[in-house]
Design a protein around this motif. Structure first.
Motif, PDB file in Angstrom:
ATOM      1  N   LEU A  18    -110.916 -46.750 -10.201  1.00  0.00           N
ATOM      2  CA  LEU A  18    -109.849 -46.001  -9.533  1.00  0.00           C
ATOM      3  C   LEU A  18    -108.576 -46.028 -10.373  1.00  0.00           C
ATOM      4  N   LEU A  19    -108.219 -47.198 -10.897  1.00  0.00           N
ATOM      5  CA  LEU A  19    -107.032 -47.298 -11.740  1.00  0.00           C
ATOM      6  C   LEU A  19    -107.146 -46.361 -12.934  1.00  0.00           C
ATOM      7  N   THR A  20    -108.288 -46.354 -13.566  1.00  0.00           N
ATOM      8  CA  THR A  20    -108.509 -45.473 -14.709  1.00  0.00           C
ATOM      9  C   THR A  20    -108.355 -44.010 -14.310  1.00  0.00           C
ATOM     10  N   ALA A  21    -108.988 -43.628 -13.205  1.00  0.00           N
ATOM     11  CA  ALA A  21    -108.928 -42.235 -12.761  1.00  0.00           C
ATOM     12  C   ALA A  21    -107.503 -41.817 -12.423  1.00  0.00           C
ATOM     13  N   VAL A  22    -106.760 -42.693 -11.767  1.00  0.00           N
ATOM     14  CA  VAL A  22    -105.381 -42.356 -11.407  1.00  0.00           C
ATOM     15  C   VAL A  22    -104.509 -42.247 -12.656  1.00  0.00           C
TER      16      VAL A  22
ATOM     17  N   VAL B 249     -98.418 -47.216 -15.530  1.00  0.00           N
ATOM     18  CA  VAL B 249     -98.493 -47.389 -14.072  1.00  0.00           C
ATOM     19  C   VAL B 249     -97.089 -47.450 -13.493  1.00  0.00           C
ATOM     20  N   GLY B 250     -96.748 -46.461 -12.703  1.00  0.00           N
ATOM     21  CA  GLY B 250     -95.470 -46.442 -12.010  1.00  0.00           C
ATOM     22  C   GLY B 250     -95.655 -46.757 -10.539  1.00  0.00           C
ATOM     23  N   ARG B 251     -94.622 -46.534  -9.780  1.00  0.00           N
ATOM     24  CA  ARG B 251     -94.647 -46.860  -8.359  1.00  0.00           C
ATOM     25  C   ARG B 251     -95.726 -46.087  -7.604  1.00  0.00           C
ATOM     26  N   LYS B 252     -95.862 -44.790  -7.921  1.00  0.00           N
ATOM     27  CA  LYS B 252     -96.842 -43.968  -7.217  1.00  0.00           C
ATOM     28  C   LYS B 252     -98.260 -44.464  -7.480  1.00  0.00           C
ATOM     29  N   THR B 253     -98.579 -44.710  -8.744  1.00  0.00           N
ATOM     30  CA  THR B 253     -99.918 -45.197  -9.090  1.00  0.00           C
ATOM     31  C   THR B 253    -100.188 -46.548  -8.443  1.00  0.00           C
TER      32      THR B 253
END
Length: 212
Positions: free
Chosen positions: A32-36, A117-121
Motif C-alpha cells: 500500500l505504501l508503495t502504491a500510494v 511521504v507527506g501528511r496525506k500519504t
C-alpha cells in the motif's frame, strides 16, 4: 451545517457504500505504501497496472532494493514522475530495512520522515493499512468538503482538522473513503451529478445541477 445533517450525510454514505476502501491494489502495508507513493499525479488504474508487474517480483523493501534503481524504473516507467518516485521509493526502502526491520512504521512521525511521504500519504497508510481513524484530504475530499459545506476550509490541513472535529466518531474511520469515492464518481469537479446523489437534499451547495 449542523451536527444532525452531518450525521445523516454519513449515515447515507454508509448505507450506499457499506465497505468502502481504496481502489489501489495491495495486500500488505508495504504494498500500500508503495502504491500510494506512486499514485501522486497518477490514476489508480495506472498505478495498479504498474504494481501488477512490480509486486510479483518485488513486494518488500529488500526486494525493491535488490531490483536496483534501474530495475525499479523499468517497472514503473509508465507512471508520471517515475524517476523522482523511484528515487524516493529506494530511499524509503533503505530506511525501512535499516531502521524498522523491513516493516512499515505505524506512527505519523515515522511515516512522514520517509522520503516522498507527506501528511496525506501518512494518513492513508494509518487509516487503510492499520485501521486508524485518520482522514487524508486529497483534491476530491477538499472539493466535497467545501462544496457540500460538511467541512469548509481554505487548505487541506484546515479541512482535515474540521473533518476530524465534525465527523461523528462512528463514521470517522471510513469517512476518508466515502468522501473520496463520492468526489470521484458523483460530486465530480466540473459537472457534479446532483441528480443521482444520495445526499443531494442535505448538501448545501447553492449551484446544484440536475445531472445523473
Amino acid at each position: 451545517m449542523n451536527a444532525q445533517k452531518r450525521y445523516e450525510i454519513f449515515a447515507r454514505l454508509r448505507e450506499h457504500m457499506p465497505e468502502p476502501t481504496t481502489e489501489l491494489n495491495w495486500s500488505t502495508p508495504f504494498e500500500l505504501l508503495t502504491a500510494v507513493l506512486l499514485s501522486a499525479q497518477a490514476t489508480d488504474v495506472g498505478v495498479n497496472k504498474a504494481t501488477a508487474r512490480l509486486f510479483p517480483l518485488a513486494n518488500t523493501p529488500q526486494g525493491i532494493l535488490d531490483l536496483g534503481i534501474d530495475g525499479l524504473k523499468e517497472h514503473i516507467k509508465t507512471i508520471g514522475l517515475y524517476n523522482t518516485k523511484a528515487e524516493n521509493l529506494m530511499k524509503t526502502c533503505r530506511i525501512l530495512v535499516d531502521q524498522f526491520g523491513g516493516e512499515v512504521p505505524q506512527t505519523r512521525a515515522a511515516l512522514e520522515a520517509l522520503p516522498g511521504v507527506g501528511r496525506k500519504t501518512a494518513n492513508v497508510i494509518l487509516n487503510t493499512a492499520f485501521g486508524q481513524a485518520t482522514i487524508a484530504v486529497d483534491t476530491h475530499i477538499f472539493r466535497v468538503s467545501n462544496r457540500t459545506r460538511i467541512a469548509p476550509g481554505k487548505n487541506v490541513v484546515d479541512v482535515e482538522q474540521k473533518l476530524m472535529r465534525h465527523v461523528p466518531k462512528e463514521f470517522r474511520k471510513d469517512a476518508h473513503h466515502w468522501l473520496i469515492l463520492h468526489g470521484r464518481y458523483t460530486c465530480v469537479a466540473r459537472r457534479p451529478r446532483c441528480g443521482s446523489c444520495v445526499i443531494e437534499d442535505l448538501c448545501e451547495y447553492p449551484d446544484k445541477l440536475d445531472i445523473d
